[in-house]
Design a protein around this motif. Structure first.
Motif, PDB file in Angstrom:
ATOM      1  N   UNK A  24       8.621   3.035   2.893  1.00 16.29           N
ATOM      2  CA  UNK A  24       7.542   3.692   2.155  1.00 16.29           C
ATOM      3  C   UNK A  24       6.164   3.482   2.767  1.00 16.29           C
ATOM      4  N   UNK A  25       6.063   2.561   3.715  1.00 16.53           N
ATOM      5  CA  UNK A  25       4.762   2.359   4.356  1.00 16.53           C
ATOM      6  C   UNK A  25       4.827   2.653   5.851  1.00 16.53           C
ATOM      7  N   UNK A  26       5.677   1.929   6.578  1.00 18.47           N
ATOM      8  CA  UNK A  26       5.657   2.065   8.039  1.00 18.47           C
ATOM      9  C   UNK A  26       6.085   3.453   8.513  1.00 18.47           C
ATOM     10  N   UNK A  27       7.205   3.967   8.007  1.00 21.23           N
ATOM     11  CA  UNK A  27       7.672   5.269   8.476  1.00 21.23           C
ATOM     12  C   UNK A  27       6.724   6.412   8.078  1.00 21.23           C
ATOM     13  N   UNK A  28       6.256   6.467   6.819  1.00 20.61           N
ATOM     14  CA  UNK A  28       5.279   7.508   6.485  1.00 20.61           C
ATOM     15  C   UNK A  28       3.998   7.394   7.325  1.00 20.61           C
ATOM     16  N   UNK A  29       3.556   6.170   7.610  1.00 24.69           N
ATOM     17  CA  UNK A  29       2.352   6.009   8.419  1.00 24.69           C
ATOM     18  C   UNK A  29       2.558   6.639   9.798  1.00 24.69           C
ATOM     19  N   UNK A  30       3.722   6.389  10.375  1.00 22.18           N
ATOM     20  CA  UNK A  30       4.003   6.962  11.701  1.00 22.18           C
ATOM     21  C   UNK A  30       3.990   8.494  11.645  1.00 22.18           C
ATOM     22  N   UNK A  31       4.607   9.050  10.616  1.00 26.87           N
ATOM     23  CA  UNK A  31       4.661  10.519  10.506  1.00 26.87           C
ATOM     24  C   UNK A  31       3.265  11.115  10.287  1.00 26.87           C
ATOM     25  N   UNK A  32       2.447  10.390   9.504  1.00 30.07           N
ATOM     26  CA  UNK A  32       1.056  10.839   9.304  1.00 30.07           C
ATOM     27  C   UNK A  32       0.306  10.933  10.630  1.00 30.07           C
ATOM     28  N   UNK A  87      -3.801  -3.184  13.700  1.00 33.01           N
ATOM     29  CA  UNK A  87      -5.034  -3.679  14.315  1.00 33.01           C
ATOM     30  C   UNK A  87      -6.278  -3.071  13.665  1.00 33.01           C
ATOM     31  N   UNK A  88      -6.132  -1.817  13.178  1.00 35.71           N
ATOM     32  CA  UNK A  88      -7.284  -1.161  12.553  1.00 35.71           C
ATOM     33  C   UNK A  88      -7.400  -1.520  11.073  1.00 35.71           C
ATOM     34  N   UNK A  89      -6.438  -2.272  10.560  1.00 37.07           N
ATOM     35  CA  UNK A  89      -6.479  -2.672   9.158  1.00 37.07           C
ATOM     36  C   UNK A  89      -5.887  -1.638   8.212  1.00 37.07           C
ATOM     37  N   UNK A  90      -5.364  -0.540   8.757  1.00 33.15           N
ATOM     38  CA  UNK A  90      -4.762   0.480   7.889  1.00 33.15           C
ATOM     39  C   UNK A  90      -3.412   0.038   7.339  1.00 33.15           C
ATOM     40  N   UNK A  91      -2.736  -0.837   8.065  1.00 34.76           N
ATOM     41  CA  UNK A  91      -1.460  -1.380   7.577  1.00 34.76           C
ATOM     42  C   UNK A  91      -1.595  -2.894   7.469  1.00 34.76           C
ATOM     43  N   UNK A  92      -1.125  -3.453   6.352  1.00 33.58           N
ATOM     44  CA  UNK A  92      -0.952  -4.905   6.263  1.00 33.58           C
ATOM     45  C   UNK A  92       0.428  -5.156   5.688  1.00 33.58           C
ATOM     46  N   UNK A  93       0.998  -6.295   6.009  1.00 30.68           N
ATOM     47  CA  UNK A  93       2.363  -6.598   5.578  1.00 30.68           C
ATOM     48  C   UNK A  93       2.344  -7.289   4.215  1.00 30.68           C
ATOM     49  N   UNK A  94       3.041  -6.711   3.223  1.00 34.72           N
ATOM     50  CA  UNK A  94       3.017  -7.273   1.868  1.00 34.72           C
ATOM     51  C   UNK A  94       4.023  -8.417   1.695  1.00 34.72           C
ATOM     52  N   UNK A  95       3.773  -9.523   2.384  1.00 35.09           N
ATOM     53  CA  UNK A  95       4.655 -10.691   2.239  1.00 35.09           C
ATOM     54  C   UNK A  95       4.385 -11.321   0.870  1.00 35.09           C
ATOM     55  N   UNK A  96       5.465 -11.670   0.168  1.00 34.64           N
ATOM     56  CA  UNK A  96       5.318 -12.256  -1.176  1.00 34.64           C
ATOM     57  C   UNK A  96       4.497 -13.549  -1.098  1.00 34.64           C
TER      58      UNK A  96
END
Ligand code: MG
Length: 219
Positions: A24-32, A87-96
């Protein structure tokens, strides 16, 4: 806190972060980002696009993704796009949070074993979402294993190989995962195992075979 293990081996998806993160985050980001890739200033990205040798590179990428084709050039391209996103801060990893706290404070060595590439694993742990900005957990992680380094996660030999690399008897390593097939394989290799249950994980028919972990505070 009882401690009867010497090292911890952690799965990623469904164990330290939500199973939905990749889908829901990484794959949609790539397609965007796909439409803008031909105009990318990143020379590495542009040279990868040339490797596809097609006229409409964006359509080609979308078709590979929608058919879930494991194309090595696509994989490398995704890695670069995600790297830029992190690196641009658009993605961060939601580690519990409990997993972050545990990894930051434990004195035991912590290792990662995931189907995602070691490169992708390192990126994820470099850009963990924290209350005060991103947290780099890499200094707290001893090593990373993936399918290329160690074999598939449902094969017990993979865990023997990892234990050997860690340099501890398998019985001194605790493996945590949300996948019962992985736990079975690790158990066969002699590791200690616990089943992690997190919100959003698929129900597991474990038939009481494993201790359950819902929060790393109680490890
Ligand atoms: Mg998992």
């Amino acid at each position: 806190m009882t401690a009867n293990f010497s090292a911890l081996l952690l799965d990623i998806e469904g164990t330290v972060c939500p199973i939905s993160f990749v889908k829901e985050t990484l794959f949609p980001y790539f397609l965007q980002q796909a439409d803008s890739l031909p105009h990318s200033k990143d020379l590495h990205i542009r040279s990868l696009l040339q490797k596809f040798e097609v006229d409409d590179v964006v359509a080609h990428i979308r078709s590979l993704v929608s058919q879930d084709i494991k194309d090595p050039v696509l994989k490398e391209l995704q890695g670069l796009v995600w790297l830029n996103g992190y690196a641009s801060g658009e993605i961060t990893a939601p580690v519990y949070t409990d997993a972050i706290n545990y990894i930051q404070t434990t004195e035991k060595p912590v290792y990662i074993y995931s189907s995602g590439s070691v490169k992708a694993q390192k990126l994820l742990f470099q850009y963990v979402a924290g209350d005060q900005g991103t947290i780099d957990l890499r200094p707290k992680l001893q090593n990373y294993y993936d399918i290329n380094t160690s074999g598939t996660k449902t094969n017990s030999q993979s865990y023997m190989k990892i234990a050997n690399d860690i340099g501890l008897p398998p019985a001194e390593i605790l493996f945590l995962s949300d996948n019962s097939l992985e736990l079975d394989a690790a158990k066969d290799a002699g590791l200690q195992v616990k089943l992690v249950i997190r919100p959003g994980n698929a129900p597991v028919d474990y038939q009481g075979k494993y201790d359950i972990v819902t929060n790393f505070n109680v490890l």
